[in-house]
Scaffold this motif. Structure first.
Motif, PDB file in Angstrom:
ATOM      1  N   CYS A  30       0.806  -1.036   0.066  1.00 19.81           N
ATOM      2  CA  CYS A  30      -0.137   0.318   0.254  1.00 19.81           C
ATOM      3  C   CYS A  30       0.803   1.177   0.409  1.00 19.81           C
ATOM      4  N   ARG A  55       3.534  -1.931  -7.693  1.00 22.81           N
ATOM      5  CA  ARG A  55       3.108  -0.728  -7.328  1.00 22.81           C
ATOM      6  C   ARG A  55       3.768  -0.600  -4.871  1.00 22.81           C
ATOM      7  N   LYS A  60       0.569   9.248   0.377  1.00 18.10           N
ATOM      8  CA  LYS A  60      -0.320   8.157   0.891  1.00 18.10           C
ATOM      9  C   LYS A  60      -1.578   9.921   1.662  1.00 18.10           C
ATOM     10  N   HIS A 208      -8.823  -3.260  -1.589  1.00 19.64           N
ATOM     11  CA  HIS A 208      -9.683  -2.421  -1.891  1.00 19.64           C
ATOM     12  C   HIS A 208     -10.831  -2.646  -1.513  1.00 19.64           C
ATOM     13  N   GLU A 234      -2.223  -5.809  -3.114  1.00 18.88           N
ATOM     14  CA  GLU A 234      -1.279  -5.096  -2.224  1.00 18.88           C
ATOM     15  C   GLU A 234      -1.052  -6.735  -1.619  1.00 18.88           C
ATOM     16  N   ASP A 245      -3.218   0.342   5.651  1.00 19.96           N
ATOM     17  CA  ASP A 245      -4.093  -0.987   5.378  1.00 19.96           C
ATOM     18  C   ASP A 245      -3.005  -2.758   5.412  1.00 19.96           C
ATOM     19  N   GLN A 248      -5.645  -6.001   4.980  1.00 24.08           N
ATOM     20  CA  GLN A 248      -6.145  -6.545   3.324  1.00 24.08           C
ATOM     21  C   GLN A 248      -4.602  -6.836   2.765  1.00 24.08           C
TER      22      GLN A 248
HETATM   23 MN    MN Z   1      -3.523   0.803   0.076  1.00 20.46          MN
END
Ligand code: MN
Ligand code: PEP
Length: 362
Positions: A30, A55, A60, A208, A234, A245, A248
């Protein structure tokens, strides 16, 4: 909805993100939290042999101030190290023209527009203008709110400014309904996006949508069944310690298990299926009958409208309508149709009927 920009013809995703891996996978943390975190995650993703682009957020967007807001330009340099060491193209979120400038100076390969930016046409316009004449791929996340036109508008603004390496990223929507998802998938929105822009690649971001690791598989599978072009997932070398995050993100080592558990559906072109053609002919015939029946029903509504006008009656007669809903729903349920579907369908028919009668009687 207004017609989308004419001749929207972005380049196929294979032309700017070639891959042998099916489905295409973009992965990474993330947020870029440290040089070590970024490089260790990249090394582990590289070992899977499944990832086509890396990525990471470096700026942020956070709900509350005084949270971790990313390391900015310093982190861009860590991503360049990832690219030079592992050969991944790197993708970063940009939200201001200053971010764009920093990425272009650093040689970042792919930019993405986040969901909090996509909601704002002023920001989007500024970003699109900052990229005028630049040949760089841009991935466009859906806006937070479930508004297809707004999403299309973002895509169009970049395209009009000369960006033709474009992909949409479906990351789910904010709704007020309580749900198991962090962001509701509302699959009909990306489906409609695809109907409006058939050439547009769409990548699903199950992370997400899910907000939690346990839901990733189901969402990713649905995305593939809907013929999406890839997945953005992610990953973090130590997910429990992630600064953003955490719930996740998955460990890079767990990516192959997730991807290998997915069924990769074939398209009709890859597997022309005679039986499907036969069943589709049946559907064509039923749809023809349905439309015919609806047209006939509306003719009767027309006659009723004239009669109600002659008798000086109200259009809406709620007792009768409730009776219709009750009897038709009962009948439909007995024939195996879902109650919610019947309700939506009957509501739509009623709305049209009221509008038609109103036009006639006024
Ligand atoms: Mn994220
Ligand atoms: C992200 O990808 O880390 C991110 C912030 O996503 P979104 O804009 O979809 O919330």
């Amino acid at each position: 909805m207004e017609a989308p920009v004419s001749l929207f013809n972005p380049l196929p995703i294979e032309s700017w993100l070639p891959t042998k891996q099916k489905p295409l996978i973009i992965s990474g943390p993330c947020s870029a939290e440290s040089r070590e975190q970024v490089l260790d995650t990249a090394q582990k993703l590289h070992s899977t042999g499944m990832v086509s682009a890396f990525r990471s957020g470096v700026w942020k967007p956070r709900t509350r101030p005084n949270s971790f807001e990313g390391h900015g330009e310093k982190a861009l340099k860590w991503l360049t190290e990832v690219k030079n060491t592992y050969g991944f193209p790197v993708a970063v979120e940009v939200a201001t023209p200053r971010h764009v400038e920093a990425c272009l100076n650093e040689g970042t390969d792919i930019l993405w527009i986040g969901a909090r930016t996509s909601v704002n046409p002023f920001s989007v316009q500024e970003l699109a203008e900052a990229l005028k004449g630049v040949d760089i791929p841009v991935m466009i996340k859906n806006p937070l709110n479930p508004d297809l036109s707004l999403w299309m508008g973002v895509i169009e603004r970049f395209y009009i400014n000369g960006i033709n390496k474009i992909a949409a990223v479906h990351r789910g929507f904010n709704t007020y309904e309580k749900s198991r998802y962090r962001n509701e998938p509302l699959w009909n929105i990306p489906i409609e996006l695809k109907s409006n822009f058939p050439e547009l690649p769409i990548i699903c971001d199950p992370s997400h949508i899910a907000g939690t690791r346990s839901l990733l598989k189901d969402i990713a599978q649905q995305a593939l069944l809907l013929d999406m072009n890839g997945l953005m997932i992610e990953s973090h070398h130590l997910p429990e310690k992630a600064l953003t995050d955490a719930a996740q993100q998955i460990r890079p080592e767990d990516l192959p298990k997730l991807i290998n558990s997915l069924k990769i559906p074939l398209t009709n072109e890859e597997n022309p299926c005679k039986e499907l053609e036969f069943l589709r002919k049946k559907i064509d015939e039923f749809d023809y009958q349905l439309i015919n029946t609806l047209a006939k029903r509306m003719q009767v509504v027309n006659e009723i409208a004239h009669l109600k006008a002659d008798c000086k009656m109200t259009i809406l007669q709620v007792k009768r309508w409730n009776q219709i809903i009750e009897t038709r729903t009962q009948d439909g349920i007995e024939k195996g149709l879902h109650e919610k579907f019947l309700k939506n369908l009957l509501d739509l028919i009623h709305k049209e009927s009221i509008e038609l009668q109103s036009r006639i009687i006024k």
